[in-house]
Write an enzyme that holds these catalytic residues in place. Structure first.
Site, PDB file in Angstrom:
ATOM      1  N   SER A   1      87.902  71.804  24.370  1.00 41.34           N
ATOM      2  CA  SER A   1      88.546  71.795  23.081  1.00 41.34           C
ATOM      3  C   SER A   1      89.188  70.508  22.772  1.00 41.34           C
ATOM      4  CB  SER A   1      89.684  72.890  23.068  1.00 41.34           C
ATOM      5  OG  SER A   1      90.565  72.805  23.954  1.00 41.34           O
TER       6      SER A   1
ATOM      7  N   TYR B   1      89.992  62.096  29.538  1.00 42.10           N
ATOM      8  CA  TYR B   1      89.310  63.391  29.652  1.00 42.10           C
ATOM      9  C   TYR B   1      88.568  63.664  28.114  1.00 42.10           C
ATOM     10  CZ  TYR B   1      88.580  68.404  30.215  1.00 42.10           C
ATOM     11  OH  TYR B   1      87.865  69.662  30.396  1.00 42.10           O
TER      12      TYR B   1
ATOM     13  N   VAL C   1      70.063  76.046  37.681  1.00 39.97           N
ATOM     14  CA  VAL C   1      70.711  74.531  38.351  1.00 39.97           C
ATOM     15  C   VAL C   1      71.937  74.499  37.765  1.00 39.97           C
ATOM     16  CG1 VAL C   1      70.670  72.259  38.821  1.00 39.97           C
ATOM     17  CG2 VAL C   1      68.382  73.665  38.581  1.00 39.97           C
TER      18      VAL C   1
ATOM     19  N   ASP D   1      76.927  63.949  44.398  1.00 43.28           N
ATOM     20  CA  ASP D   1      77.669  63.296  43.187  1.00 43.28           C
ATOM     21  C   ASP D   1      76.747  63.485  41.640  1.00 43.28           C
ATOM     22  OD1 ASP D   1      78.698  61.642  41.130  1.00 43.28           O
ATOM     23  OD2 ASP D   1      79.225  59.999  42.441  1.00 43.28           O
TER      24      ASP D   1
ATOM     25  N   LYS E   1      84.760  64.018  27.252  1.00 41.58           N
ATOM     26  CA  LYS E   1      84.474  65.373  26.551  1.00 41.58           C
ATOM     27  C   LYS E   1      83.717  65.375  25.176  1.00 41.58           C
ATOM     28  CE  LYS E   1      84.792  68.243  30.301  1.00 41.58           C
ATOM     29  NZ  LYS E   1      83.566  68.829  30.999  1.00 41.58           N
TER      30      LYS E   1
END
Length: 417
Positions: free
Chosen positions: A257, A269, A123, A175, A273
């Site tokens: 990173s 972002y 998946v 979504d 992350k």
């Protein structure tokens, strides 16, 4: 042959620091050279060149008492030929480090446990474009895997098994931050793949924005966090019980990173992350301490800039030898390699990115030096984000996501560079 297939066939990894390191990692810095280097040094010192001399020298060494033989070789590599001793010490440290990392990351379960692609269903979220699409194509073509793609964007490849001989690739317009939609997709996946088991979850979905903190649209920030961070809980709550039940499988989290080194105009972002990275760490710990599923592997992947529609929102790195712009296929190959390894991995790509975690503990002036040398202050700008939008980033989004995309594009195109 499609343009994408032609591009894949033409792809050839450029000569970079990573390529050099991989060669050196095999010769002369691999574990067997802990024995090979001292032996070659001994033969070199005896000036054994012909087969007869080689045999005689080896016989002489084997005839010595073990303590004398060890003392002789030790003197050669640490006194007479010190560079060999330095190399052997480096290989030993590297080997011990790798062994300890493997032991800890896999909770003491040393034996490999790779996927069985004839039984395990993969998946993947965000599998329609970019890195995710390349992972799907590799798994389909090379592994003949059964794959279920969860993505609100339509795929950039035909929904036919690229390798043949297996069912079509399953695609669900979902979504991934919506629990009801993911739960419904999970039921359909299990129904469509009866006789098989959920064996792998790859959380690859990710979106970005590119605003300074005062300019951030909070609805966009919320969406970035939902897709990049919250979706990890949503998908794991749906599919992780299958892996725990079988004490087998692999969860791969595609972070960035940016989770280690934040950039200006990337607050949404980078924080999302970093959250995904923390999620990966908690998941690994809980599999060991809460669910007693030590053979469920967990891997995190943290690449720098990748040449995708989203990656267009960043400027290229200044030094392509040390920090090349990655192709999606390169990251996909690393992901598939981690699945085949049957072990948990922590992948920072390219190799130079392994310096980034140390930015958290080294002095601030070192962090600033890295930023100056890499010109990271100017890596994400309104100009670069405009380029990403103009080159197609977000065009396939629909509904609420499309509204966000249109609003974001309007603001960027109206603003100053």
């Amino acid at each position: 042959m499609t343009p994408n297939q032609a591009a894949e066939q033409r792809f050839k990894e450029p000569f970079t620091f990573d390529k050099c390191a991989r060669i050196l990692d095999k010769v002369p810095f691999s574990t067997p050279f802990l024995l090979i280097l001292p032996l070659l040094t001994y033969l070199y010192d005896r000036k054994a060149t012909s087969p007869t001399e080689l045999v005689a020298s080896l016989k002489h060494l084997s005839d010595l008492p073990r303590s004398e033989a060890l003392a002789l070789v030790k003197g050669l590599i640490f006194t007479q030929y010190k560079w060999v001793g330095y190399s052997v010490s480096f290989i030993l440290i590297k080997t011990v480090n790798r062994i300890l990392n493997r032991y800890i990351r896999n909770h003491g379960e040393w034996r490999r446990d790779p996927l069985d692609y004839s039984k395990d269903v993969v998946v993947i979220t965000g599998g329609s474009q970019g890195i995710g699409a390349e992972i799907v194509k590799l798994l389909s073509k090379e592994k003949r895997a059964t794959i279920a793609v969860l993505d609100f964007s339509l795929p950039t490849y035909p929904l036919k098994q690229l390798g043949g001989g297996r069912p079509d690739i399953l695609h669900f317009k979902v979504d991934v931050s919506n629990p009801e939609m993911v739960k419904e997709a999970g039921a359909k996946i299990r129904e469509s793949t009866r006789g098989k088991r959920i064996g792998c979850l790859i959380n690859c979905a990710g979106i970005a924005s590119g605003d300074t903190i005062l300019d951030v649209d909070l609805s966009v920030a919320t969406k970035v966090w939902k897709v990049n961070t919250l979706a990890n809980w949503v998908t794991c709550q749906e599919f992780l019980p299958d892996l725990i039940r079988n004490n087998h499988g692999h969860v791969i989290t595609v972070s960035s990173s940016g989770a280690y080194a934040s950039l200006p105009s990337m607050s949404e972002y980078s924080t999302s992350k970093a959250g995904a990275l923390a999620f990966h760490e908690c998941l690994a710990i809980e599999l060991r301490t809460r669910y007693n599923a030590r053979r469920v592997r967990t891997t995190v992947v943290c690449p720098t800039k990748v040449r995708t529609a989203m990656g267009d929102g960043m400027e290229d790195h200044l030094d392509p030898f040390l920090t090349p712009v990655l192709e999606p296929i390169q990251v996909a190959q690393k992901v598939v390699w981690s699945l085949d390894s049957g072990l948990s991995q922590h992948l920072l790509i390219p190799l130079f990115a392994n310096i980034l975690p140390y930015l958290r503990v080294l002095p601030d002036h070192f962090r600033r030096l890295v930023a100056v040398l890499g010109n990271t202050d100017n890596q994400v700008t309104k100009k670069s984000m405009r380029r990403a939008l103009n080159n197609g980033y977000g065009k396939g989004w629909e509904g609420e996501n499309k509204e966000i995309y249109e609003r974001k594009k309007k603001i960027l195109l109206a603003g100053d560079l």
